[in-house]
Scaffold this active site. Structure first.
Site, short mmCIF file in Angstrom:
data_model
loop_
_atom_site.label_atom_id
_atom_site.label_comp_id
_atom_site.label_asym_id
_atom_site.label_seq_id
_atom_site.Cartn_x
_atom_site.Cartn_y
_atom_site.Cartn_z
N TYR A 24 0.82 -1.21 0.00
CA TYR A 24 0.00 0.00 0.00
C TYR A 24 0.86 1.26 0.00
CZ TYR A 24 -3.80 -3.21 1.14
OH TYR A 24 -4.72 -4.24 1.12
N TYR A 65 -11.43 -1.18 0.85
CA TYR A 65 -11.33 -0.96 2.31
C TYR A 65 -9.99 -0.31 2.66
CZ TYR A 65 -7.94 -4.42 4.07
OH TYR A 65 -6.79 -5.10 4.38
N ARG A 66 -9.08 -0.27 1.72
CA ARG A 66 -7.73 0.21 1.98
C ARG A 66 -7.10 0.44 0.62
NH1 ARG A 66 -4.03 -3.68 5.79
NH2 ARG A 66 -2.30 -2.27 6.17
#
Ligand code: ADP
Length: 517
Positions: free
Chosen positions: A85, A458-459
């Site tokens: 991420y 969600y991310r």
């Protein structure tokens, strides 16, 4: 907007007096660990301007003051291992990383009431060692990549395959520094002599814990997190399923048992690539063009003795109850398959390795060897309803897109109690320009495909925070407008993580079509 290099240099100079010269980093070599370790963005994007590593709240307050004076954005990280991420890297190049990993105290562990209070730098290995050394019968939920921090993982909505599930849901009470240096304690902790800060999740009035998760409204310096009392017994259930379309019945058999609590685990259904990437490299199987064809996948499954889907479940509680619940799970799947679960039973006092407890580990990082060269991965993580037909359709859609862009499908489907989190990872060789180009084109398409179904992530990776935030568009992006108003009020100089989750200081974010206010 990147800060002026002279302002960054001035902040770093002044910060040396606050934290000591050893804790201010600025040379390219020193900054390299703070770059995205799996970079695919164009060069010059997400490059830190420097690093400052304070050791206490007073030092953070002093740095906040400097950042406000010099208008230099800070990007707080706990241990900076948000792999897949963006790692420790900021959205805006030139931001100074506020590395909180030196603040590493386990402030409290309460065995009876099953919670801990930690500072940002406490890693999963640290907390696990502490619990082991003190013989404390609490389980922490370590994620597959346990290098990171307990606090950062919870803030980012990470989770574990335990009944704790998504750790953000286990947060109870935090201490937060606002951009102006004010210290706030949330929930019951707002009382000077609070006896229930980490015991009761709500407040008298609105609860603010979640406002500081996946957020740039404050810097979290202490976190209360509920842990799992060691279960009296566990039962592990394992079954490999060969048919790719079985995902539909797997989700529909297990889903209702998740919703009604029979299956008390935030469980994951993984595909064969979990095993393949751990033990082998892609080039061991296939060196042709495009994604691996089905014939190669068949060979992998046969040789590694794995199915398309791996159902690995764990029940936690009293042994008799676990066994009754296991029967209910077997009955549900028996409507679709003749196979029986392999069962491993464990009771307290027996060797813990048999319990199935997810211990802190970095084993899953073997998967970086899969693509060859300097391996990296990018995660795509939409949330969707807990429904078999929809799950199969989303899996097929994602797989076909990945194949269209020449990538193999690697994924796990996590069963929350009413939703599915479908985490797919795209593997790539960081030095292969063609793969990088394809990856950059693929990701926005995946986000748009999910949005067409009403699914959001969600991310998300720092490079795509605006794209992902952009799909939450109800009423002319009312949520983004609300976030921006809060941002402007709490952080008027925009010094805390501008761009995180698509939340920008006034005038800096992408334009909103048809914006009213
Ligand atoms: P980990 O420690 O698990 O590796 P990171 O430190 O990479 O996690 O944190 C992930 C993200 O969460 C960071 O990029 C940052 O945006 C946010 N974050 C981490 N720690 C804090 C904190 N203490 N306060 C506010 N935001 C944080």
């Amino acid at each position: 907007m990147s800060p002026a290099p002279a302002a960054v240099a001035a902040l770093l100079d002044a910060a040396m007096k606050v934290v000591g010269p050893a804790h201010v980093l600025r040379s390219p070599d020193e900054l390299s660990p703070y770059q995205d370790q799996f970079a695919f963005a164009p060069s010059g994007a997400h490059v830190p301007g420097g690093v400052v590593a304070p050791e206490n709240v007073e030092q953070i307050q002093a740095i906040l003051k400097l950042a406000n004076e010099k208008k230099v954005p800070l990007w707080p990280v706990s241990r900076g291992k948000n792999l897949g991420y963006g790692g420790a890297a900021p959205v805006v190049s030139g931001s100074v990383i506020l590395d909180l990993s030196r603040m590493r105290r386990i402030l409290h562990v309460d065995e009876k009431l099953a919670y801990c209070v930690v500072e940002p730098g406490v890693g999963f290995f640290d907390l696990q060692d502490y619990l082991d050394e003190h013989g404390i019968k609490l389980w922490l939920g370590a994620p597959g990549q346990s290098w990171g921090s307990v606090l950062g993982n919870a803030l980012e909505h990470g989770g574990s395959t335990t009944p704790l599930g998504e750790h953000a849901a286990q947060i109870c009470g935090m201490e937060v520094l606002l951009a102006n240096g004010d210290i706030v304690r949330t929930g019951m902790g707002a009382m000077e002599n609070s006896a229930t800060w980490h015991l009761y999740k709500h407040a008298f009035g609105p609860g603010w814990d979640q406002m500081f998760t996946q957020s740039n409204f404050g810097i979290v310096t202490k976190l209360g997190l509920w842990l799992l009392p060691e279960p009296e017994a566990t039962l592990q259930l394992k079954m490999e399923v060969d048919d790719v379309d079985a995902l539909e019945w797997i989700v529909d058999s297990l889903g209702p048992l998740r919703t009604n609590g029979t299956l008390n685990q935030f469980c994951a259904i993984r595909n064969y690539m979990g095993t393949a990437t751990r033990n082998t490299q892609r080039s061991d199987w296939y060196t042709g063009p495009g994604a691996m064809p089905d014939s190669v996948i068949d060979t992998i499954q046969r040789q590694l003795k794995v199915g398309w889907w791996d159902i690995s479940l764990r029940l936690h509680g009293v042994d008799g109850a676990n066994r009754a619940n296991a029967d209910a799970i077997q009955r549900a799947v028996s409507k679709h398959t003749d196979r029986k679960f392999e069962i491993t039973a464990w009771k307290q006092g027996e060797p813990r390795a048999r319990s199935g407890q997810p211990r802190a580990t970095m084993n899953s990082m073997h998967k970086l060897n899969w693509p060859g060269g300097r391996g990296g991965f990018l995660a795509f993580s939409p949330v969707m309803p807990l429904d078999g037909k929809l799950a199969l359709a989303q899996f097929r859609r994602t797989r076909e897109r990945m194949q269209e862009f020449g990538f193999d499908y690697y994924g796990a489907v996590y069963l929350a109690d009413r939703a599915l989190m479908v985490v797919s990872e795209v593997f790539f060789d960081q030095d292969d320009a063609d793969q990088i180009q394809r990856l950059r084109r693929l990701f926005p398409v995946l986000v748009a495909d999910a949005k067409a179904q009403g699914y959001g992530e969600y991310r998300g990776h720092i490079a795509y925070m605006d794209e992902i935030a952009g799909v939450f568009d109800f009423n002319h992006h009312a949520l983004r407008r609300l976030n921006e108003r809060i941002k402007e009020t709490l952080d008027p100089n925009g010094i805390l993580a501008p761009g995180k989750q698509g939340i920008w200081p006034p005038g800096q974010g992408p334009a909103i079509k048809g914006r009213k206010a």
